[in-house]
Scaffold this active site. Structure first.
Site, PDB file in Angstrom:
ATOM      1  N   THR A 394       0.834  -1.161   0.000  1.00  0.00           N
ATOM      2  CA  THR A 394       0.000   0.000   0.000  1.00  0.00           C
ATOM      3  C   THR A 394       0.887   1.235   0.000  1.00  0.00           C
ATOM      4  O   THR A 394       2.041   1.149   0.360  1.00  0.00           O
ATOM      5  CB  THR A 394      -0.873  -0.066   1.262  1.00  0.00           C
ATOM      6  OG1 THR A 394      -1.583  -1.290   1.215  1.00  0.00           O
ATOM      7  CG2 THR A 394      -1.818   1.073   1.397  1.00  0.00           C
ATOM      8  N   THR A 412      -3.562   1.055  -3.086  1.00  0.00           N
ATOM      9  CA  THR A 412      -2.783  -0.173  -2.986  1.00  0.00           C
ATOM     10  C   THR A 412      -3.064  -1.127  -4.138  1.00  0.00           C
ATOM     11  O   THR A 412      -4.080  -1.004  -4.831  1.00  0.00           O
ATOM     12  CB  THR A 412      -3.108  -0.883  -1.653  1.00  0.00           C
ATOM     13  OG1 THR A 412      -2.240  -2.001  -1.478  1.00  0.00           O
ATOM     14  CG2 THR A 412      -4.545  -1.368  -1.627  1.00  0.00           C
ATOM     15  N   ILE A 413      -2.157  -2.092  -4.319  1.00  0.00           N
ATOM     16  CA  ILE A 413      -2.453  -3.293  -5.098  1.00  0.00           C
ATOM     17  C   ILE A 413      -2.349  -4.510  -4.175  1.00  0.00           C
ATOM     18  O   ILE A 413      -2.325  -5.640  -4.619  1.00  0.00           O
ATOM     19  CB  ILE A 413      -1.533  -3.450  -6.321  1.00  0.00           C
ATOM     20  CG1 ILE A 413      -0.058  -3.423  -5.927  1.00  0.00           C
ATOM     21  CG2 ILE A 413      -1.845  -2.387  -7.370  1.00  0.00           C
ATOM     22  CD1 ILE A 413       0.886  -3.801  -7.052  1.00  0.00           C
ATOM     23  N   ASN A 414      -2.262  -4.253  -2.886  1.00  0.00           N
ATOM     24  CA  ASN A 414      -2.219  -5.219  -1.801  1.00  0.00           C
ATOM     25  C   ASN A 414      -0.817  -5.757  -1.591  1.00  0.00           C
ATOM     26  O   ASN A 414       0.093  -5.000  -1.283  1.00  0.00           O
ATOM     27  CB  ASN A 414      -3.230  -6.352  -2.002  1.00  0.00           C
ATOM     28  CG  ASN A 414      -3.557  -7.052  -0.683  1.00  0.00           C
ATOM     29  OD1 ASN A 414      -3.613  -6.419   0.370  1.00  0.00           O
ATOM     30  ND2 ASN A 414      -3.773  -8.350  -0.722  1.00  0.00           N
ATOM     31  N   SER A 465     -10.832  -3.434   4.397  1.00  0.00           N
ATOM     32  CA  SER A 465      -9.504  -2.825   4.330  1.00  0.00           C
ATOM     33  C   SER A 465      -9.110  -2.259   5.681  1.00  0.00           C
ATOM     34  O   SER A 465      -9.957  -2.005   6.541  1.00  0.00           O
ATOM     35  CB  SER A 465      -9.503  -1.696   3.291  1.00  0.00           C
ATOM     36  OG  SER A 465      -8.300  -0.952   3.333  1.00  0.00           O
ATOM     37  N   GLY A 487      -0.752  -3.111   5.492  1.00  0.00           N
ATOM     38  CA  GLY A 487      -1.728  -4.150   5.804  1.00  0.00           C
ATOM     39  C   GLY A 487      -2.350  -3.946   7.167  1.00  0.00           C
ATOM     40  O   GLY A 487      -2.833  -2.860   7.506  1.00  0.00           O
TER      41      GLY A 487
END
Length: 583
Positions: A394, A412-414, A465, A487
């Site tokens: 993130t 984010t793209i995780n 999230s 995270g």
């Protein structure tokens, strides 16, 4: 106790001297206190210096905070492809100086229409390893382009094409990969090596000739530059045009679920900001489907009137109270938080001062409760607090313009490099946000978070999230912007930066640099950073029953504060390679 306090104060004084003089470096971690940047007019802080400069260039051209935030986000998509990008999604908080209004924009990813509750389970009902993290099935419908266009359409000042131009230039001309600390670009690509090499398009960009990028290499992304040029001309191309057709076609060939209907139907959502009070401050942050705002306010409410400042920074009593409050919040998260379009979330109750007072009474200051003893209360009990009278991998970036409009944006793209899937010919690295759903009861996601029915997979549902973009005001005037990646640690990182600035009067450099702690209920471990707490404090916490685990420093927070004289003070986390830019 007198000797203990003297010893602790002496230890902290020595620590400050060491880091201030030598900016202490460790071979594997970056542990330094950074000095904040102070400016008068405008400022951008982000996870990468090139992205901050992109945003600042827009401010200098007369753009407002929204323009600069959009430019910075697109630039991050180029220079930090492992953390965030146009293949992902996020949340944005906007403060309008003239009216004092707060706005919250949700452009989080959504589950595809063909997603099913048990899509990651085998015929025996067991979770298929890594299916929700790696590859085509891990990707949810991206929202970043739609979100950035929506906020710019309503509140931007400069032309859309102009704010995307810096990102296009960075993608075309490339940038030199730097990795200080080494766990950033180079380190993360090493940990995700197999996933990158397993996708032809990703390998061509991030591992040309089969070799991952090393320090000093120049990364050029011409496919991404062309995609950004197309978006600059027509942002809807991502959802209804040629870009959408390319994404859907690649998904169909490789067993993915995202189709043209998913992309066409995607819309960002303006939500009512979640605001609460702490001391003399008004804290405004993201509501669900982010859990961050709910639990930031919940923990602050549990702290209540406790005078943390008189206890001292990182006093055992302070740390113990914070940890026990964290356990309660994350236990509630596992049961009640999800997409508000699908489940009834008792936000008012969870963020009420009366509910916090009830949970505070459960805390014993001389004993840490095991996670097995910490539970979310049943819904009937929680409903009693609904009508209580209350004040209502993130990347993060913060922007303040000359008029003191402000944007706090986390996207984010995780996980590192997302799903590892690049759509051929586009340079778009897709997210693996499906892992943020509860893929099975009691099964933790990649960040160790456990969820329940409220966060089960369903078509068009938004995964839960922890992103917590936050804006703080004092007497209706802007005081602080803060956010972080990380995270499950995002909520507690933002919490500690907020307390460092508002409670301990630290400048933002010290606030984002200070050692951190984290507890998320499960696993039942108190994470602490190396060199963060002295031996006596650790011993006292262990005596109270905390299971302490020292881990490599985490998080990459950044913040901007407004000082009493109206100046801006910004800093980026020394754990990352970001920086503030201002004028």
């Amino acid at each position: 106790m007198f000797n203990f306090l003297r010893y602790k104060q002496f230890s902290i004084a020595i620590l400050y001297i060491i880091v201030s003089i030598s900016l202490f470096w460790c071979e594997e971690t970056r542990a330094a206190f950074v000095l904040p940047l102070r400016t008068k007019k405008g400022m951008v802080t982000s996870a990468h210096p090139l992205a901050s400069e992109a945003g600042l260039s827009i401010l200098r051209k007369g753009g407002n905070a929204v323009d600069a935030a959009v430019a910075t986000a697109f630039a991050i998509s180029v220079v930090e492809p492992f953390s965030a990008g146009i293949g992902g999604g996020g949340f944005l908080m906007l403060h309008q100086a003239q009216t004092g209004e707060m706005k919250a924009l949700d452009f989080r990813e959504r589950a595809p229409l063909r997603a099913t509750r048990n899509m990651y389970l085998d015929e025996q009902g067991k979770v298929r390893p890594n299916a929700s993290v790696n590859g085509y099935l891990a990707a949810a419908v991206p929202g970043t382009v739609a979100g950035l266009y929506e906020v710019h359409r309503q509140y931007g000042k400069l032309p859309w094409q102009e704010v995307i131009a810096p990102a296009i230039r960075l993608a075309n001309e490339g940038f030199v990969v730097s990795s200080i600390p080494t766990w950033r670009f180079v380190g993360i690509s090493q940990t995700r090596r197999d996933v990158i090499l397993n996708n032809d398009a990703a390998r061509q960009i991030f591992a040309p000739n089969g070799r991952l990028f090393a320090l000093g290499d120049r990364l050029i992304q011409r496919d991404l530059a062309r995609t950004l040029q197309t978006i600059a001309k027509d942002p809807q191309s991502f959802y209804t045009g040629e870009i959408a057709r390319t994404i859907a076609s690649d998904m169909a060939r490789n067993g993915g679920l995202i189709g043209l209907a998913d992309l066409k139907n995607y819309k960002p959502t303006w939500r009512t900001p979640l605001c609460g009070s702490f001391r003399v401050y008004r804290i405004c942050t993201m509501p669900p489907p982010s859990s961050g705002g709910v639990h930031l306010l919940q923990i602050l409410n549990i702290i209540g009137d406790t005078d943390l400042k008189s206890l001292g920074w990182h006093h055992p009593d302070t740390l113990h109270l914070l940890v026990e409050a964290m356990k309660i919040a994350y236990a509630d998260r596992s049961v009640y938080l999800g997409d508000p379009d699908f489940v009834n979330i008792p936000v008012t109750a969870l963020t009420s001062h009366s509910y916090a007072a009830k949970r505070r009474r459960e805390i014993t200051m001389q004993r840490a409760r095991p996670a097995t003893e910490v539970r979310a209360v049943d819904r009937d009990t929680l409903e009693r607090f609904v009508n209580s009278k209350e004040s209502p991998e993130t990347s993060h970036l913060s922007v303040v313009d000359e008029q003191r409009n402000a944007v706090s944006l986390t996207f984010t793209i995780n996980y590192g490099f997302g799903s590892g899937v690049v759509v051929p010919g586009t340079g778009i690295l897709l997210n693996d946000e499906m892992d943020d759903f509860a893929i099975a009861p009691g099964v933790p996601n990649v960040f160790g978070l456990v969820g329940g029915d409220a966060n089960a997979i369903a078509p068009r549902k938004i995964p839960l999230s922890s992103m917590t973009p936050t804006i703080v005001t004092e007497n209706n005037r802007l005081r602080l912007l803060v956010g972080a990646p990380g995270g499950s640690t995002i909520i507690t990182t933002v919490l500690q930066v907020v307390l460092n600035v508002l409670e301990y009067n630290m400048d933002v450099g010290a606030a984002v640099s200070a050692p951190r702690i984290h507890h998320q209920w499960l696993p039942d471990k108190l994470r602490v950073e190396p060199f963060g707490l002295d031996a006596l404090t650790l011993a006292e916490l262990r005596r109270r029953g905390h299971q302490i685990e020292q881990q490599t420093p985490w998080g990459n927070a950044n913040a901007i504060a407004v000082t009493p004289d109206g100046s801006l003070e910004g800093a980026a986390d020394p754990r990352g390679e970001g920086s503030p830019s201002g004028y």
